[in-house]
Design an enzyme around this catalytic site. Structure first.
Site, PDB file in Angstrom:
ATOM      1  CG  ASP A  88      -1.833  -1.090   1.379  1.00  0.00           C
ATOM      2  OD1 ASP A  88      -1.940  -1.885   0.430  1.00  0.00           O
ATOM      3  OD2 ASP A  88      -2.461  -1.203   2.450  1.00  0.00           O
ATOM      4  CG  HIS A 106       2.462   0.025   4.294  1.00  0.00           C
ATOM      5  ND1 HIS A 106       2.284  -0.922   5.282  1.00  0.00           N
ATOM      6  CD2 HIS A 106       1.287   0.684   4.181  1.00  0.00           C
ATOM      7  CE1 HIS A 106       1.049  -0.819   5.762  1.00  0.00           C
ATOM      8  NE2 HIS A 106       0.417   0.142   5.120  1.00  0.00           N
TER       9      HIS A 106
END
Ligand code: ZN
Length: 189
Positions: free
Chosen positions: A2, A144
């Site tokens: 993400d 991430h």
């Protein structure tokens, strides 16, 4: 992965995935795409999936329906403008979803069920240990691509999971044959 693309960290993540021959799903933030289109093209070329993670990462439960549509549509537009397929999946920032959000987003909600908390870690070993402990068949691991720490943890995690016979797929591949209703949420199999 993400919150990218980030030109300082996403290339390292992509290089590892390419070397390991592992696909992933990248939930991109639309405002971070202009100037970084080449990273999305590299993802698509590698067989990675690109999902929508909003325009600038607000909590959608605090937005109006008009603002929600802007967040989704602007991101779809810049992804398409980069020359890669439009996302079919949406990952809500912070995982924040309610009925108002559900009824105003026409994409499948792609959540997760394994959170190694790379955003809170001080050392790669913490992320490696958390990922290896949480791993389960059908799992969706939330990482991430905006942290160097995550790229430093990635090769050991992949090698450990490969050694335990895990097979890596994109989220749409994981969802295949597991129909999610319109506006429905998917956390993993
Ligand atoms: Zn996020």
């Amino acid at each position: 992965f993400d919150d990218g693309p980030n030109p300082l960290t996403t290339p390292d993540i992509l290089a590892i995935l390419e070397k390991e021959q592992v696909p992933a799903t990248f939930f991109v933030v639309g405002s971070r795409i202009p100037g970084n289109e080449v990273l999305l093209q590299r993802m698509a070329h590698d067989g990675d999936e690109i999902g929508n993670h909003s325009w600038n990462h607000p909590d959608f439960t605090k937005l109006t329906p008009v603002q929600i549509k802007q967040q989704i549509d602007q991101t779809q537009a810049v992804v398409l403008a980069a020359g890669v397929p439009a996302p079919t999946l949406f990952r809500p920032p912070y995982g924040a979803v309610n009925d108002m959000v559900r009824s105003n987003v026409d994409l499948t909600f792609a959540l997760w069920n394994e959170d190694p908390k790379d955003w809170a870690a001080n050392r790669p070993t913490q992320v490696i240990a958390a990922s290896e402990t949480a791993a389960q068949p059908g799992g969706v691991v939330d990482l991430h691509d905006i942290y160097h720490l995550t790229s430093h943890a990635l090769t050991p995690i992949i090698d450990n999971l490969k050694g335990r016979s895990f097979h890596f797929v994109t989220m749409s591949q994981l969802m295949a044959g597991q129909p999610v209703p319109p506006h429905g949420e998917f956390f993993g199999r």
